[in-house]
Design a protein around this motif. Structure first.
Motif, PDB file in Angstrom:
ATOM      1  N   LEU A 174      29.021 -12.324  88.221  1.00  0.00           N
ATOM      2  CA  LEU A 174      27.484 -11.934  87.957  1.00  0.00           C
ATOM      3  C   LEU A 174      27.395 -13.219  86.761  1.00  0.00           C
ATOM      4  N   GLY A 175      27.579 -13.872  85.727  1.00  0.00           N
ATOM      5  CA  GLY A 175      27.138 -14.991  84.625  1.00  0.00           C
ATOM      6  C   GLY A 175      27.732 -14.602  83.568  1.00  0.00           C
ATOM      7  N   ALA A 176      26.606 -13.488  83.645  1.00  0.00           N
ATOM      8  CA  ALA A 176      27.070 -11.958  82.131  1.00  0.00           C
ATOM      9  C   ALA A 176      28.357 -11.365  82.169  1.00  0.00           C
ATOM     10  N   ASP A 177      29.120 -11.039  83.283  1.00  0.00           N
ATOM     11  CA  ASP A 177      30.270 -10.615  83.525  1.00  0.00           C
ATOM     12  C   ASP A 177      31.148 -11.563  83.608  1.00  0.00           C
ATOM     13  N   TYR A 178      30.715 -12.928  83.867  1.00  0.00           N
ATOM     14  CA  TYR A 178      31.895 -13.189  83.690  1.00  0.00           C
ATOM     15  C   TYR A 178      32.099 -14.015  82.538  1.00  0.00           C
ATOM     16  N   PHE A 179      30.501 -14.031  81.678  1.00  0.00           N
ATOM     17  CA  PHE A 179      31.309 -15.338  79.861  1.00  0.00           C
ATOM     18  C   PHE A 179      31.987 -13.617  79.769  1.00  0.00           C
ATOM     19  N   LEU A 180      31.247 -11.665  79.778  1.00  0.00           N
ATOM     20  CA  LEU A 180      32.818 -11.505  78.347  1.00  0.00           C
ATOM     21  C   LEU A 180      33.522 -11.052  79.231  1.00  0.00           C
ATOM     22  N   GLU A 181      33.581 -10.596  80.475  1.00  0.00           N
ATOM     23  CA  GLU A 181      34.757 -10.014  80.744  1.00  0.00           C
ATOM     24  C   GLU A 181      36.360 -11.283  81.167  1.00  0.00           C
ATOM     25  N   LEU A 211      27.599 -21.518  83.469  1.00  0.00           N
ATOM     26  CA  LEU A 211      26.835 -20.698  83.219  1.00  0.00           C
ATOM     27  C   LEU A 211      25.543 -21.636  83.476  1.00  0.00           C
ATOM     28  N   SER A 212      25.543 -22.602  82.800  1.00  0.00           N
ATOM     29  CA  SER A 212      24.785 -23.810  83.159  1.00  0.00           C
ATOM     30  C   SER A 212      24.181 -24.564  84.157  1.00  0.00           C
ATOM     31  N   GLY A 213      24.883 -24.608  85.303  1.00  0.00           N
ATOM     32  CA  GLY A 213      25.056 -24.952  86.663  1.00  0.00           C
ATOM     33  C   GLY A 213      25.537 -26.301  86.414  1.00  0.00           C
ATOM     34  N   LYS A 214      26.704 -26.726  85.492  1.00  0.00           N
ATOM     35  CA  LYS A 214      26.536 -28.005  85.224  1.00  0.00           C
ATOM     36  C   LYS A 214      27.888 -28.433  85.552  1.00  0.00           C
ATOM     37  N   GLU A 215      28.261 -30.002  85.938  1.00  0.00           N
ATOM     38  CA  GLU A 215      29.850 -30.612  86.255  1.00  0.00           C
ATOM     39  C   GLU A 215      30.232 -30.378  85.221  1.00  0.00           C
ATOM     40  N   ALA A 216      31.661 -29.619  84.662  1.00  0.00           N
ATOM     41  CA  ALA A 216      32.372 -30.675  83.653  1.00  0.00           C
ATOM     42  C   ALA A 216      33.565 -31.024  84.086  1.00  0.00           C
ATOM     43  N   PRO A 217      33.378 -32.749  82.725  1.00  0.00           N
ATOM     44  CA  PRO A 217      35.018 -33.423  82.771  1.00  0.00           C
ATOM     45  C   PRO A 217      35.743 -32.510  83.237  1.00  0.00           C
ATOM     46  N   LYS A 218      36.359 -33.982  84.047  1.00  0.00           N
ATOM     47  CA  LYS A 218      37.763 -33.458  84.201  1.00  0.00           C
ATOM     48  C   LYS A 218      38.942 -34.005  83.071  1.00  0.00           C
ATOM     49  N   ARG A 261      23.428 -15.897  86.761  1.00  0.00           N
ATOM     50  CA  ARG A 261      23.960 -17.180  87.823  1.00  0.00           C
ATOM     51  C   ARG A 261      25.010 -16.764  88.293  1.00  0.00           C
ATOM     52  N   HIS A 262      25.001 -16.541  90.064  1.00  0.00           N
ATOM     53  CA  HIS A 262      26.769 -16.821  90.575  1.00  0.00           C
ATOM     54  C   HIS A 262      27.907 -17.267  89.685  1.00  0.00           C
ATOM     55  N   VAL A 263      29.206 -17.083  89.475  1.00  0.00           N
ATOM     56  CA  VAL A 263      30.094 -17.548  89.208  1.00  0.00           C
ATOM     57  C   VAL A 263      31.206 -17.218  90.114  1.00  0.00           C
ATOM     58  N   THR A 264      31.964 -18.411  90.704  1.00  0.00           N
ATOM     59  CA  THR A 264      32.883 -18.787  90.775  1.00  0.00           C
ATOM     60  C   THR A 264      33.942 -19.754  90.857  1.00  0.00           C
ATOM     61  N   GLN A 265      35.097 -19.521  91.776  1.00  0.00           N
ATOM     62  CA  GLN A 265      35.905 -20.267  91.201  1.00  0.00           C
ATOM     63  C   GLN A 265      37.034 -20.235  92.126  1.00  0.00           C
ATOM     64  N   PRO A 325      40.607  -5.057  85.161  1.00  0.00           N
ATOM     65  CA  PRO A 325      39.885  -4.870  85.861  1.00  0.00           C
ATOM     66  C   PRO A 325      38.817  -6.543  85.414  1.00  0.00           C
ATOM     67  N   LEU A 326      37.894  -6.628  86.961  1.00  0.00           N
ATOM     68  CA  LEU A 326      37.072  -7.633  86.641  1.00  0.00           C
ATOM     69  C   LEU A 326      35.881  -7.883  87.544  1.00  0.00           C
ATOM     70  N   SER A 327      34.528  -7.530  87.421  1.00  0.00           N
ATOM     71  CA  SER A 327      33.339  -7.294  87.950  1.00  0.00           C
ATOM     72  C   SER A 327      32.877  -7.849  89.123  1.00  0.00           C
ATOM     73  N   MET A 328      33.726  -8.511  89.931  1.00  0.00           N
ATOM     74  CA  MET A 328      33.445  -8.831  91.558  1.00  0.00           C
ATOM     75  C   MET A 328      33.042  -8.850  91.985  1.00  0.00           C
ATOM     76  N   HIS A 329      32.320  -9.506  92.286  1.00  0.00           N
ATOM     77  CA  HIS A 329      31.333  -9.682  93.702  1.00  0.00           C
ATOM     78  C   HIS A 329      31.803  -9.847  95.197  1.00  0.00           C
ATOM     79  N   ALA A 330      32.022  -9.546  96.577  1.00  0.00           N
ATOM     80  CA  ALA A 330      31.855 -10.248  97.100  1.00  0.00           C
ATOM     81  C   ALA A 330      30.552 -10.734  98.680  1.00  0.00           C
ATOM     82  N   PRO A 331      31.116 -11.753  98.410  1.00  0.00           N
ATOM     83  CA  PRO A 331      30.289 -13.623  99.191  1.00  0.00           C
ATOM     84  C   PRO A 331      29.536 -12.474  99.765  1.00  0.00           C
TER      85      PRO A 331
END
Lengths: 195, 195
Positions: free
Chosen positions: B150-157, B94-101, B137-141, A189-195
């Motif tokens: 959260l960035g820390a969770d996103y990176f580790l999990e 994690l840095s708030g940049k745009e990734a190359p396509k 940082r808030h990370v989404t897709q 499971p991932l630590s997701m947060h609602a918007p």
């Protein structure tokens, strides 16, 4: 007053340096081991799924233990044992503790599950404080013939990639042999947060 | 003087908190990406070894791209593409940049090597300062439908286990299909010190 300002400045720098080198590093290692424990918990579920698959297909579940992806790669049981040892030894070496011994005599999926659980129990005994100074600790093992790695390098270059290498091989072996698992079973499971 | 002591104390705590939340975290992420880059560099060598194996055995090296360990797993090419994307997108998010396509149109081992090199080049453009504040940082897709990590969770999990999942699957697929690789090819050189 001039003198006080200067000494407080020094105090700030010293406390910062200490925090950078030990306290924060300790928290970081502790969090990394939290993730390692999570993946070990998932591994235990893959072992359970493998047993259920064997039961459903009416074959001996212990055949999984000797399966390999290549003849000169570790078989499944040793992938699981090595993943467990990598996690256990990393925690022990980075904290200067003695790791519990395991005899590598697992004969069944249930034995392997017990091995994973025993390592999880060991890792649950660690707190962030156990990893203070881990980054600069000298880590070695017999096969390195006296050479050593610094804790920070050992964790990043050796322990972490080895842990994922062996857990992923265990997962891939089960997938290759018909066990129904998906990426979510790998990640948990991932630590997701609602918007 | 009382007042000064108190405000210096406050300053120490504030600087410590800032260091803990941004500066040190930034260094940690930067070091983790150093390890990610190292494994990507190794992946490029596995691709080279696969090409050499195909040449030695006189078969078309591009057959590797469609090999799978299970019919409902990604084929080799997509394992490599996804490893690349995981690394690239983690750094960007994690840095708030745009990734190359990247168009995901690789047709050969050489194309895949170029993909890996292009991501390595992108990651080489990052400094530790780019990851300040990454942990919070808030990370989404798109597929998360508005939810975020959260960035820390996103990176580790998410990012780190996915990166190792796909690089290890790429490695395992080549090993399963005859390419002569060993653990050292996975880990790359280790930072060992003489006694």
């Amino acid at each position: 007053m001039e003198r006080s300002v200067w000494s407080f400045h020094q105090l700030i720098e010293e406390r910062l340096a200490r925090a950078l080198e030990s306290g924060y590093g300790a928290r970081m290692y502790f969090e990394m081991f939290g993730q390692i424990k999570k993946i070990l918990g998932q591994l235990e579920k893959w072992l359970e799924a493998a047993g259920a698959h064997a039961t459903a297909k009416s074959f001996d579940p212990s055949v999984y233990l000797t399966l390999r992806l290549a003849p000169d790669q570790f078989p499944f049981a040793r992938q699981v044992q090595t993943a467990c040892d990598t996690a256990k030894l990393a925690a022990a070496r980075l904290s200067g503790k003695e790791a519990p011994k395991h005899a590598d005599n697992e004969q069944s999926l249930e034995d392997l599950r017990a091995r994973v659980k025993s390592v999880l129990e060991y890792l649950n005994g660690f707190s962030a404080a156990d990893f203070e100074g881990a980054a600069t600790r000298h880590v070695t093992q017999p096969r390195w013939e006296g050479k050593y790695m610094l804790g920070a390098d050992y964790f990043l270059e050796h322990a972490l990639p080895n842990f994922f290498f062996h857990t992923t091989h265990a997962y891939a072996l089960l997938r290759h042999n018909g066990v129904s698992l998906g990426k979510r079973d790998f990640l948990g499971p991932l630590s997701m947060h609602a918007p």
